[in-house]
Design an enzyme around this catalytic site. Structure first.
Site, PDB file in Angstrom:
ATOM      1  N   LYS A  15     -25.576  20.534  18.351  1.00 31.18           N
ATOM      2  CA  LYS A  15     -25.592  19.885  19.670  1.00 31.18           C
ATOM      3  C   LYS A  15     -26.626  20.555  20.581  1.00 31.18           C
ATOM      4  O   LYS A  15     -27.353  19.886  21.320  1.00 31.18           O
ATOM      5  CB  LYS A  15     -24.186  19.948  20.301  1.00 31.18           C
ATOM      6  CG  LYS A  15     -23.175  19.064  19.578  1.00 31.18           C
ATOM      7  CD  LYS A  15     -21.732  19.234  20.072  1.00 31.18           C
ATOM      8  CE  LYS A  15     -20.792  18.421  19.172  1.00 31.18           C
ATOM      9  NZ  LYS A  15     -19.401  18.368  19.621  1.00 31.18           N
ATOM     10  N   GLN A  27     -15.026  22.094  21.931  1.00 38.29           N
ATOM     11  CA  GLN A  27     -15.090  21.767  20.505  1.00 38.29           C
ATOM     12  C   GLN A  27     -13.686  21.799  19.896  1.00 38.29           C
ATOM     13  O   GLN A  27     -12.937  22.769  20.081  1.00 38.29           O
ATOM     14  CB  GLN A  27     -16.026  22.764  19.792  1.00 38.29           C
ATOM     15  CG  GLN A  27     -16.312  22.412  18.348  1.00 38.29           C
ATOM     16  CD  GLN A  27     -17.065  21.073  18.189  1.00 38.29           C
ATOM     17  OE1 GLN A  27     -17.847  20.694  19.064  1.00 38.29           O
ATOM     18  NE2 GLN A  27     -16.814  20.369  17.107  1.00 38.29           N
ATOM     19  N   ASP A  55     -17.293  14.017  26.214  1.00 35.83           N
ATOM     20  CA  ASP A  55     -16.730  13.494  24.964  1.00 35.83           C
ATOM     21  C   ASP A  55     -15.921  12.213  25.171  1.00 35.83           C
ATOM     22  O   ASP A  55     -15.520  11.569  24.196  1.00 35.83           O
ATOM     23  CB  ASP A  55     -15.764  14.540  24.380  1.00 35.83           C
ATOM     24  CG  ASP A  55     -16.364  15.319  23.223  1.00 35.83           C
ATOM     25  OD1 ASP A  55     -17.297  14.814  22.596  1.00 35.83           O
ATOM     26  OD2 ASP A  55     -15.863  16.426  22.964  1.00 35.83           O
TER      27      ASP A  55
HETATM   28  N1  LIG Z   1     -14.997  18.002  21.104  1.00 31.92           N
HETATM   29  C1  LIG Z   1     -15.207  17.398  19.924  1.00 31.92           C
HETATM   30  N2  LIG Z   1     -14.794  17.973  18.804  1.00 31.92           N
HETATM   31  C2  LIG Z   1     -15.017  17.366  17.615  1.00 31.92           C
HETATM   32  C3  LIG Z   1     -15.715  16.128  17.562  1.00 31.92           C
HETATM   33  C4  LIG Z   1     -16.124  15.538  18.776  1.00 31.92           C
HETATM   34  O1  LIG Z   1     -16.723  14.426  18.803  1.00 31.92           O
HETATM   35  N3  LIG Z   1     -15.863  16.210  19.937  1.00 31.92           N
HETATM   36  N4  LIG Z   1     -16.036  15.568  16.335  1.00 31.92           N
HETATM   37  C5  LIG Z   1     -15.910  16.369  15.132  1.00 31.92           C
HETATM   38  C6  LIG Z   1     -17.066  17.294  14.837  1.00 31.92           C
HETATM   39  N5  LIG Z   1     -18.392  16.884  15.338  1.00 31.92           N
HETATM   40  C7  LIG Z   1     -18.653  16.952  16.664  1.00 31.92           C
HETATM   41  O2  LIG Z   1     -18.214  17.784  17.367  1.00 31.92           O
HETATM   42  C8  LIG Z   1     -19.483  16.655  14.450  1.00 31.92           C
HETATM   43  C9  LIG Z   1     -19.295  16.493  13.101  1.00 31.92           C
HETATM   44  C10 LIG Z   1     -20.393  16.336  12.250  1.00 31.92           C
HETATM   45  C11 LIG Z   1     -21.675  16.333  12.753  1.00 31.92           C
HETATM   46  C12 LIG Z   1     -22.880  16.247  11.889  1.00 31.92           C
HETATM   47  O3  LIG Z   1     -23.968  16.123  12.396  1.00 31.92           O
HETATM   48  N6  LIG Z   1     -22.725  16.335  10.587  1.00 31.92           N
HETATM   49  C13 LIG Z   1     -23.836  16.309   9.677  1.00 31.92           C
HETATM   50  C14 LIG Z   1     -23.561  17.265   8.520  1.00 31.92           C
HETATM   51  C15 LIG Z   1     -23.437  18.681   8.944  1.00 31.92           C
HETATM   52  C16 LIG Z   1     -23.010  19.564   7.777  1.00 31.92           C
HETATM   53  O4  LIG Z   1     -23.761  19.678   6.824  1.00 31.92           O
HETATM   54  O5  LIG Z   1     -21.921  20.130   7.873  1.00 31.92           O
HETATM   55  C17 LIG Z   1     -24.027  14.908   9.114  1.00 31.92           C
HETATM   56  O6  LIG Z   1     -23.038  14.160   9.042  1.00 31.92           O
HETATM   57  O7  LIG Z   1     -25.153  14.601   8.726  1.00 31.92           O
HETATM   58  C18 LIG Z   1     -21.859  16.464  14.098  1.00 31.92           C
HETATM   59  C19 LIG Z   1     -20.774  16.611  14.948  1.00 31.92           C
HETATM   60  C20 LIG Z   1     -14.664  17.252  15.229  1.00 31.92           C
HETATM   61  N7  LIG Z   1     -14.608  17.939  16.469  1.00 31.92           N
END
Ligand SMILES: Nc1nc2c(c(=O)[nH]1)N[C@@H](CN(C=O)c1ccc(C(=O)N[C@@H](CCC(=O)O)C(=O)O)cc1)CN2
Length: 284
Positions: free
Chosen positions: A53, A97, A120
């Site tokens: 982020k 988070q 969020d």
């Molecule tokens: N406060 C929050 N917590 C969480 C959220 C949220 O939207 N707000 N969502 C999820 C986690 N998340 C954001 O926080 C999130 C998950 C995955 C990715 C991402 O870019 N993933 C990559 C792969 C990364 C890797 O290799 O691990 C992808 O999919 O290409 C971004 C954000 C739970 N918590």
């Protein structure tokens, strides 16, 4: 048939390019948007997502405000950081988070946030506004999924959508977004208590798999040509992501979101959108 890719990386890159220009325009008016993050504990996934982020923020010109607390942080210590960000004029919007370490009352933390700074869209007031069809920052993953479908021309209007999962970040808000008049989808929400998941999936034009159950959605459950969004993030012994969707679904679906590279980058892009929109509101 091999499914077409719902390319989250490319779609997110286009959104970020648009935001870069909007942030530059805000700066010309003397406003620098700032995203705050509150990260508690040592979960490697959470650390990776929060780092991503802030990388995104740097790319588009949004300032970063990072607050980290140890896994031993108390409810009161986390609440003190939330109060501080509520008051910080450099912080346009922030996120806590999730998940927070066991023993912390997550809902109480979310309620304490200033709803005007809720990047969020997970503050109870903003989720309530979504229920009431009032303007509000939208939860990032569900909104990212809609944006991804629209960007690839997948028909949402009139579609039968099955959402698998009922968590606060995706499963609960996703049907609220899909059933707005602007989307007009028909939604079935499934979860671990659903008696015959396969029967529901087989009828779906669009599947949003957000149960966190590896390979839950199998090729034989998917209607040929359906759009399938894989939101599940489980890890195998080597730490590699295993999604909720079995790889064989590629041969049946019309559209599929890769994982990684599908919904994750869209979640991050929509977060930036929420921060920039909040900053734009502040200048009228
Ligand atoms: N406060 C929050 N917590 C969480 C959220 C949220 O939207 N707000 N969502 C999820 C986690 N998340 C954001 O926080 C999130 C998950 C995955 C990715 C991402 O870019 N993933 C990559 C792969 C990364 C890797 O290799 O691990 C992808 O999919 O290409 C971004 C954000 C739970 N918590």
């Amino acid at each position: 048939m091999t499914a077409q890719i719902l390319d989250g990386k490319a779609t997110a890159a286009a959104i970020k390019s648009d935001l870069t220009a909007r942030v530059a325009a805000l700066k010309e008016k003397g406003v620098t948007p700032g995203l705050g993050t509150v990260l508690v504990g040592d979960d490697p996934g959470s650390h990776k997502y929060v780092a991503g982020k802030h990388r995104d923020c740097a790319q588009v010109g949004i300032a970063s405000i990072q607050r980290e607390l140890p896994a031993t942080a108390t409810q009161e210590e986390i609440e003190a950081v939330v109060r501080e960000l509520n008051e910080d004029p450099a912080c346009t919007g922030y996120i806590v988070q999730l998940p927070l370490p066991r023993g912390i009352d997550e809902n109480r933390i979310l309620e304490l946030m200033d709803p005007a700074k809720d990047a969020d869209g997970l503050h109870p007031m903003n989720l309530g506004r979504l229920v009431l069809n009032e303007p509000a920052p939208l939860p990032c993953t569900p909104n990212g999924i809609l944006t991804l479908l629209r960007a690839h021309g997948v028909e949402i209007k009139g579609a039968e959508v099955v959402v698998v999962g009922r968590g606060v970040t995706i499963g609960r808000p996703m049907p609220l977004l899909l059933t707005r008049r602007s989307e007009n989808a028909t939604v079935t929400q499934c979860h671990t208590g659903t008696r015959d998941l396969s029967a529901h999936l087989k009828r779906a034009d669009i599947i949003v798999a957000a149960a966190g159950a590896p390979h839950l959605v199998r090729a034989e459950d998917v209607k040929p040509g359906a759009a399938v969004l894989d939101v599940g993030v489980s890890r195998n012994a080597e730490g590699k992501i295993v999604g909720d969707v079995h790889p064989d679904v590629n041969e049946v679906a019309g559209w599929i979101s890769p994982n990684p590279g599908g919904v994750g980058p869209m979640t991050r892009a929509q977060l930036l959108v929420n921060v920039v929109e909040a900053a734009e509101r502040s200048v009228g």
